[in-house]
Write an enzyme that holds these catalytic residues in place. Sequence first.
Site, short mmCIF file in Angstrom:
data_model
loop_
_atom_site.label_atom_id
_atom_site.label_comp_id
_atom_site.label_asym_id
_atom_site.label_seq_id
_atom_site.Cartn_x
_atom_site.Cartn_y
_atom_site.Cartn_z
N LEU A 121 -26.16 4.11 32.10
CA LEU A 121 -27.08 4.78 31.14
C LEU A 121 -27.95 5.73 31.79
CD1 LEU A 121 -28.07 1.65 29.02
CD2 LEU A 121 -26.45 3.38 28.64
N GLU A 157 -28.58 14.22 43.54
CA GLU A 157 -27.50 13.16 43.42
C GLU A 157 -26.59 13.63 44.67
OE1 GLU A 157 -26.90 10.32 41.75
OE2 GLU A 157 -28.46 10.64 40.23
N ASP A 169 -26.02 14.22 32.80
CA ASP A 169 -27.07 12.98 32.63
C ASP A 169 -28.28 13.73 32.73
OD1 ASP A 169 -24.64 11.51 32.68
OD2 ASP A 169 -25.12 10.67 34.85
N TYR A 219 -15.93 7.53 42.16
CA TYR A 219 -15.95 8.83 41.18
C TYR A 219 -15.65 10.15 42.24
CZ TYR A 219 -19.16 11.71 38.47
OH TYR A 219 -19.47 12.81 37.80
C1 GLA Z 1 -21.58 9.81 35.53
C2 GLA Z 1 -22.12 11.28 36.16
C3 GLA Z 1 -21.82 12.34 35.08
C4 GLA Z 1 -20.55 12.67 34.52
C5 GLA Z 1 -20.39 10.82 33.94
C6 GLA Z 1 -18.71 10.67 33.19
O1 GLA Z 1 -22.62 9.51 34.57
O2 GLA Z 1 -23.20 11.36 36.48
O3 GLA Z 1 -22.15 13.79 35.73
O4 GLA Z 1 -19.66 12.87 35.16
O5 GLA Z 1 -20.43 9.86 35.21
O6 GLA Z 1 -18.79 11.62 32.23
#
Ligand code: GLA
Length: 381
Positions: A121, A157, A169, A219
Amino acid sequence: MRTKIHQKFSELFGNEGVWYTSAGRINIIGEHTDYNGGYVFPGAINVGILTEIRPNGTDSVKLFALDKNELAEFKLSQEALPEQFWARYIFGVCKEVLKRGGKVEGFDAVFAGDVPLGAGLSSSAALESTFAFALNDLFNDNSIEKFELAKIGQSTEHNYCGVKCGIMDQFASVFGKAGSIIRLNCKTGEYKYFPFNPVGYKLVLIDTCVKHSLADGAYNKRRESCERAAAAIRKNHPEVEFLSDAKRLWLDEVRSEISEEDFLRAEYVIGEVQRVLDVSDALERGDYETVGEMMYQTHFGLSRLYEVSCEELDFLNKLARKMDVTGSRVMGGGFGGCTINLVKEGLYDKFIAEARRQFTEKFGHAPKVYDVVISDGARKL
Ligand code: GLA
C-alpha cells in the site's frame, strides 16, 4: 495518533510544530506499467503518515519514528546514508530537493503512520510525499511543482533505497483526491480524475500478511526484462521508446531474439496497457462487471506471465472467482501483500467470512481485511 506524536514532539523538542500528512494508495488496474511508460489508475486511501515538524535553525535533521521508537539524526551536508533504513526515505527527500536547487534547512520531526507495512500500500511513498510536501511548504514557498514532488520521492527510492520504481505510488500519494481515482499516462504525465462511486459494490483489500519487499531485487529484475524486450523491438520499430508503445505483433517478431522469460514479462505488460484503457471506458459507462473481469485477467498475467504472485495471493484470487466476486487481483508490486477485490454488497459478508475461514485453515494465520476509502493525498493540516 496525533496526540501521541505531539506528546513525543514536546518531550524531545519542546513547543509546537506544523502538521503534514500524506496517504497510501490502491490501484484499480495498470500494474507494472508505470516504468514501462503505460497508464496506471491509482487513488490515495484513508491510511497514511502524519508528522509534526519544525525548523531548528541548524544544519541537522532530527527524526523520531514513533512506530519504531527510534531516533535518527543526520547533517544535510553528509554523504553517508543514515543507519536506520526508514530514515533514508527522509534523507533522500532532503537530498533530492537540494539537488534540484531547492532549499532545505535543519528541522526536527516526529512521525507515525497507519499504512500496514509490506502490504503493497506504499507506506514508503506516503513517507516521502509527506516530507517532500513539508519541505516545499516550509522552505520553498511551495515553488516546487506537485509533479516534481512525486519525482523527488521516486528518485529517493532509486538513489537511496535501491528500488527502481515507477512514479505511480508517489504520484497517487501527492495528487490523491477524496472520492476520485486518477488515470495517469506515465509517459506524458497527463492525468485525469475519475469519480469512483461504484454503487452496489464495495472495494476491499485482503492482506495475506506475506511481507513483500521490493528492495530484494526481484522488482528491479522485472524492470530489466522489460527494458531488454523494448530494446529488441526498437530495432525494428524505432518509435518504441517504452515497452508500452509496442504492439503485440511487434513482440512476436522478436520472440526468438529474447529469452522466454523476457518474452512473458513483455507479453503481460502489453496486455495490461490495453486493459487500463478498457477499464477507463467501462468506468465511464458505469460497467463494473467489465472492470472486474479485467482485474481477473490482470491477476492471471501477474501470476503466470510476470510471476509476481505467490501461493497465498493465488488462493484468495481463486476463492474470489469461485464465489462470483466481481473482480479480484494481486495489487501493487506483488510478491505478497494484498489482493484488491470488487465485491457486490450482497456478497460482501459471505465472501469475507469464507476468505478468513478458508485462508486461515490453509495457511495457519488469518488474513487482514481493509475496506477502501478513497481519500486526499499530501497536505498541510
Ligand atoms: C510498486 C512500485 C510502483 C509500481 C508498482 C507495480 O508499488 O513502487 O512504481 O511499479 O509496484 O505496479
